[in-house]
Design an enzyme around this catalytic site. Sequence first.
Site, PDB file in Angstrom:
ATOM      1  N   GLU A   1       0.907  -1.308  -0.022  1.00 15.06           N
ATOM      2  CA  GLU A   1       0.058  -0.058  -0.042  1.00 15.06           C
ATOM      3  C   GLU A   1       0.980   1.184   0.084  1.00 15.06           C
ATOM      4  O   GLU A   1       0.828   2.118   0.995  1.00 15.06           O
ATOM      5  CB  GLU A   1      -0.917   0.088   1.372  1.00 15.06           C
ATOM      6  CG  GLU A   1      -1.855  -1.077   1.203  1.00 15.06           C
ATOM      7  CD  GLU A   1      -2.848  -1.185   2.623  1.00 15.06           C
ATOM      8  OE1 GLU A   1      -2.760  -0.336   3.134  1.00 15.06           O
ATOM      9  OE2 GLU A   1      -3.687  -2.152   2.650  1.00 15.06           O
TER      10      GLU A   1
ATOM     11  N   GLU B   1      -5.273  -8.647   1.138  1.00 13.85           N
ATOM     12  CA  GLU B   1      -5.879  -8.102   2.615  1.00 13.85           C
ATOM     13  C   GLU B   1      -7.322  -8.007   2.371  1.00 13.85           C
ATOM     14  O   GLU B   1      -7.874  -7.401   1.356  1.00 13.85           O
ATOM     15  CB  GLU B   1      -5.420  -6.995   2.968  1.00 13.85           C
ATOM     16  CG  GLU B   1      -3.994  -7.104   3.651  1.00 13.85           C
ATOM     17  CD  GLU B   1      -3.396  -5.884   4.184  1.00 13.85           C
ATOM     18  OE1 GLU B   1      -4.350  -4.780   4.727  1.00 13.85           O
ATOM     19  OE2 GLU B   1      -2.284  -5.507   4.337  1.00 13.85           O
TER      20      GLU B   1
HETATM   21  O1  IFM Z   1      -3.920  -2.758   9.167  1.00 11.38           O
HETATM   22  C1  IFM Z   1      -3.787  -2.448   8.164  1.00 11.38           C
HETATM   23  C2  IFM Z   1      -2.769  -3.025   7.344  1.00 11.38           C
HETATM   24  O2  IFM Z   1      -1.600  -2.700   7.999  1.00 11.38           O
HETATM   25  C3  IFM Z   1      -2.629  -2.364   6.158  1.00 11.38           C
HETATM   26  N1  IFM Z   1      -4.052  -2.446   5.373  1.00 11.38           N
HETATM   27  C4  IFM Z   1      -5.187  -1.990   6.103  1.00 11.38           C
HETATM   28  C5  IFM Z   1      -5.154  -2.636   7.182  1.00 11.38           C
HETATM   29  C6  IFM Z   1      -6.417  -2.255   8.163  1.00 11.38           C
HETATM   30  O3  IFM Z   1      -6.200  -0.673   8.336  1.00 11.38           O
END
Ligand code: IFM
Length: 442
Positions: A172, A350
């Site tokens: 990200e 994710e």
């Molecule tokens: O916890 C974070 C992660 O580190 C990166 N993506 C989003 C998640 C939730 O906010």
Amino acid sequence: MNNQDLFGSAVFDADFVWGAATASFQIEGSNTADGRGESIWDRFCSISGNIADGSDGSVACGHYERMPQDVAMLKELGFDAYRFSIAWPRVIPGGTGSVNEIGLDFYDRLVDELLAAGIAPYATLYHWDLPQVLEDVGGWQNRDTAFAFVEYTRAVVGRLGDRVASWATLNEPWVSASHGYKSGYHAPGISSASAGFKAAHHLLVAHGLAMGVIRDLAPNAAAGIVLNFTPVKPATDSVEDVAQALVTDGWDNRWFVEPIAGKGYPQDTATALGWDQSEVLDGDLEIIAAPIDFLGVNYYTRQLIQGDESPVEPRLPVTDMGWEIYPEGIRETLERLHREHGFAEIYVTENGCALADVADDADFVDDQDRIAYYRAHLAQVKAAQDNGVPVRGYFAWSLLDNFEWAEGYLKRFGIVRVNYETLARVPKASALWFQQMMASDS
Ligand code: IFM
């Protein structure tokens, strides 16, 4: 791994990869152990007011000391793969220069432990924990940080490249640039639009250069990047709302993926945001467009946007983060990426939700609402796959409750509960749901 029909009519193929994800700073703790250097998050947490509960990552989930037990738990739950990140300050505490072999040993042991358990290691090289010494000389605003990242990548892939099947360069980078340098909500806490643009560009250059190192040192591994996507909807169909939604979409959803796909930066958005692009040097766009084997997609919610950018009241049920639950968005995102760019492979790296969990005396959480979230999103992932999107795997965020950045420990994303007093782990109903689903043959 196969699965039975636990979420509507969705049944994934046997070779679909089921995983759980974490990140170094969010779970490891032991922030001074074995020569680890200071990261921007250690520094950011030390400044009062930055973290909602005043906490830091010094203990987190104590994973650095409990790694074998955590791998055993992944195995017991039946995951095929584990997505973790490597802490740059453990490996090169000075940001550049000498490699701290003891720090690297930890990840070497983790990889071996995973392989012995039959779990595929999916490594991410950078999940936001930049060595503070590099921030002291400009961090991601400084082009040299991209070259420091290449050195770091060489050290890590040189050691682990013979065993790690999948490498992601960055997690990200939009969040690193936007929250870290543009708004200052995250470490290093800088709030400047031009800093955000510089950081974004240097992160992308770092990614492209690191791809070359991974290709050289681990020619058989898959290599790619993980980006976050949040579909943008105008709050109304007014001209102002629609126009602002396009700009927000350009910065949030197109800024990173388009140059990676070889299309350069979205010029409509660059113009609208007033970016002069002075940091883009000849040859940079070619570096950034290094071919990737897979795109990692992180998806959580959608956003409603109005012309003046003021917040819009949610119109759907929300998670404990205040994020609308919008499962269709994961399918929209996957289908859009496939339509616009056609990457050979996509992984959902994710997806998950923070909820206000209630634990019983044994620390068990019967999180039926989290199961409903996963079920609904997985059904949409399957629909995207059925519509031709090459989605090869899905990673739940997160394996453990953990340090949720500026929210500290107040938000629980885990499928496994962590008791922050004892550091005991107790699988929630959602972890058992995954276990049952992954174990069952259709
Ligand atoms: O916890 C974070 C992660 O580190 C990166 N993506 C989003 C998640 C939730 O906010």
